[in-house]
Design a protein around this motif. Structure first.
Motif, short mmCIF file in Angstrom:
data_model
loop_
_atom_site.label_atom_id
_atom_site.label_comp_id
_atom_site.label_asym_id
_atom_site.label_seq_id
_atom_site.Cartn_x
_atom_site.Cartn_y
_atom_site.Cartn_z
N CYS A 1 0.81 -1.22 0.00
CA CYS A 1 0.00 0.00 0.00
C CYS A 1 0.84 1.26 0.00
O CYS A 1 0.34 2.35 -0.23
CB CYS A 1 -0.88 0.01 1.24
N ASP B 1 2.30 2.48 2.61
CA ASP B 1 2.29 3.14 3.92
C ASP B 1 3.63 2.99 4.61
O ASP B 1 4.32 2.00 4.44
CB ASP B 1 1.19 2.53 4.80
N CYS C 1 -2.84 3.37 7.16
CA CYS C 1 -4.21 3.05 7.52
C CYS C 1 -4.38 3.11 9.04
O CYS C 1 -3.41 3.17 9.79
CB CYS C 1 -4.58 1.67 7.00
N SER D 1 -2.38 0.35 10.97
CA SER D 1 -0.92 0.50 11.09
C SER D 1 -0.58 1.63 12.07
O SER D 1 0.32 1.50 12.89
CB SER D 1 -0.28 0.74 9.73
N CYS E 1 -0.16 -4.71 8.21
CA CYS E 1 -0.38 -3.34 8.68
C CYS E 1 -0.08 -3.26 10.18
O CYS E 1 0.62 -2.37 10.64
CB CYS E 1 -1.84 -2.91 8.49
FE1 FES Z 1 -1.12 0.24 4.42
FE2 FES Z 1 -2.41 -0.77 6.31
S1 FES Z 1 -3.19 -0.37 4.33
S2 FES Z 1 -0.35 -0.29 6.32
#
Ligand code: FES
Length: 142
Positions: free
Chosen positions: A37, A39, A64, A67, A109
């Motif tokens: 993702c 992140d 998200c 996380s 996450c």
């Molecule tokens: Fe990216 Fe959760 S969707 S860390």
């Protein structure tokens, strides 16, 4: 009912993250990305005078709710523990705090912050990175 409560706690950590921020001159630092993702989480550690005990921890990043909230929970869990204690902290301990069942994707996450912290301590103190992280190799921990 219990799950609702856990969800509320997660949301609270997401909205009011504990230990959120950046630390200049951290004693230990690492960052990690969940490539699924994009992140990312960075973690900063300051040790107490004994050079082992985590006196202060901070994290920054974006991602998200799971996380960010699980990393916020992690910050509360680890202050006052030693680097070796955290190296031996099983992922289940954090997942228990999160408290809701997670899909494999969400599991990554939830464990991003803990992986990053273990890498930071590994680098600064040479603590081991246990085998249990083998299944999480899609996380890029740098
Ligand atoms: Fe990216 Fe959760 S969707 S860390």
């Amino acid at each position: 009912m219990a799950e609702d409560l856990y969800r509320e706690v997660i949301l609270d950590h997401y909205k009011n993250p504990r230990g959120h921020g950046v630390m200049e001159d951290a004693d230990a630092q690492a960052e990690g990305v969940n490539p699924l993702c994009g992140d990312e989480v960075s973690i900063y550690v300051q040790f107490a005078d004994d050079g082992e005990t985590l006196e202060e921890v901070k994290f920054s990043g974006r991602g998200c709710a799971i996380s960010q909230a699980s990393t916020s929970m992690l910050m509360e869990m680890v202050v006052g523990k030693t680097a070796s204690e955290i190296a031996g902290l099983p992922k289940e301990a954090l997942l228990e705090e999160v408290g809701i069942p997670l899909t494999p994707v969400r599991l990554k996450c939830a464990l991003l912050g803990l992986g990053v912290l273990k890498v930071a301590l590994h680098r600064a103190k040479g603590t081991p990175l246990p085998d249990e992280w083998a299944g999480l190799d899609e996380l890029e921990l740098t």
